[in-house]
Design an enzyme around this catalytic site. Structure first.
Site, PDB file in Angstrom:
ATOM      1  N   GLN A 128       0.820  -1.213   0.000  1.00  0.00           N
ATOM      2  CA  GLN A 128       0.000   0.000   0.000  1.00  0.00           C
ATOM      3  C   GLN A 128       0.856   1.266   0.000  1.00  0.00           C
ATOM      4  O   GLN A 128       0.351   2.346  -0.293  1.00  0.00           O
ATOM      5  CB  GLN A 128      -0.948   0.009   1.200  1.00  0.00           C
ATOM      6  CG  GLN A 128      -2.043  -1.040   1.084  1.00  0.00           C
ATOM      7  CD  GLN A 128      -2.991  -0.960   2.243  1.00  0.00           C
ATOM      8  OE1 GLN A 128      -2.758  -1.558   3.288  1.00  0.00           O
ATOM      9  NE2 GLN A 128      -4.060  -0.204   2.069  1.00  0.00           N
ATOM     10  N   CYS A 140     -10.797   0.283   3.122  1.00  0.00           N
ATOM     11  CA  CYS A 140      -9.377   0.111   2.837  1.00  0.00           C
ATOM     12  C   CYS A 140      -8.749   1.483   2.605  1.00  0.00           C
ATOM     13  O   CYS A 140      -9.344   2.336   1.927  1.00  0.00           O
ATOM     14  CB  CYS A 140      -9.216  -0.770   1.600  1.00  0.00           C
ATOM     15  SG  CYS A 140      -7.511  -1.059   1.122  1.00  0.00           S
TER      16      CYS A 140
END
Length: 185
Positions: free
Chosen positions: A61, A104
């Site tokens: 990420q 998320c």
């Protein structure tokens, strides 16, 4: 009073990768070097997670394709779980399955009811190579499964089907950040 520094207090906030970035869809590589660079990555990941007000963050990420995640997540009894896992393996995901809200940091503002097991166990090592086993229930079990999915190149939207999937992807296309993200499916 804590012994030692607060995780992330010496870290740098890294840019978050958004849905459509190829690094998020690529399975991550095992960590082989347990060195100062890995320690810095973990610190930066804590700093980035806290800045984004998240409860977990996988290395991809922030654009790093290594099997590492950090977490600071409550369970359903509001007990705090804080730590990190290098080279994690989801060794148990069992118990009842529960559809619960899931979001998320790589899909800011998007949430959908996602089915997860209510119990999960992850095994791996710390940034210094010490064995670690993390067990969670409820919301924390959801977090552990979510982060392991990231490291396998999957997002929570990949677990959605039918109307829930269509609604989530429609919301992605309408999200203000979508114009800045690489092409999302």
């Amino acid at each position: 009073m804590r012994n030692g520094a607060i995780p992330g207090s010496r870290g740098l906030v890294r840019p978050m990768r958004l849905l459509g970035d190829p690094v998020l869809a690529t399975p991550c590589e095992e960590v082989t070097a347990f060195d100062a660079a890995l320690g810095r990555l973990v610190e930066d990941m804590y700093a980035t997670m806290y800045a984004a007000q998240g409860v977990g963050l996988a290395a991809n990420q922030v654009g790093v394709g290594l099997r590492v995640f950090v977490y600071d997540c409550p369970d359903d009894e509001d007990r705090r779980h804080l730590g990190h896992v290098v080279n994690p393996r989801l060794v148990e995901a069992d118990g009842v399955t529960v559809r619960g809200p899931e979001g998320c940091l790589s899909l800011p503002g998007i949430e959908a009811g996602t089915v997860r097991h209510d119990h999960a166990v992850v095994e791996g090592v710390t940034a210094t190579g010490e064995p670690v086993r993390v067990e969670g229930t409820g919301f924390f079990a959801r977090c552990l499964q979510h982060e392991c999915d990231h490291l396998d190149g999957r997002l929570f939207t990949d677990r959605l089907t039918g109307l829930r999937r269509r609604r989530a992807l429609r919301a992605v296309r309408r999200a203000p950040w979508a114009a800045d993200a690489p092409s999302a499916t």
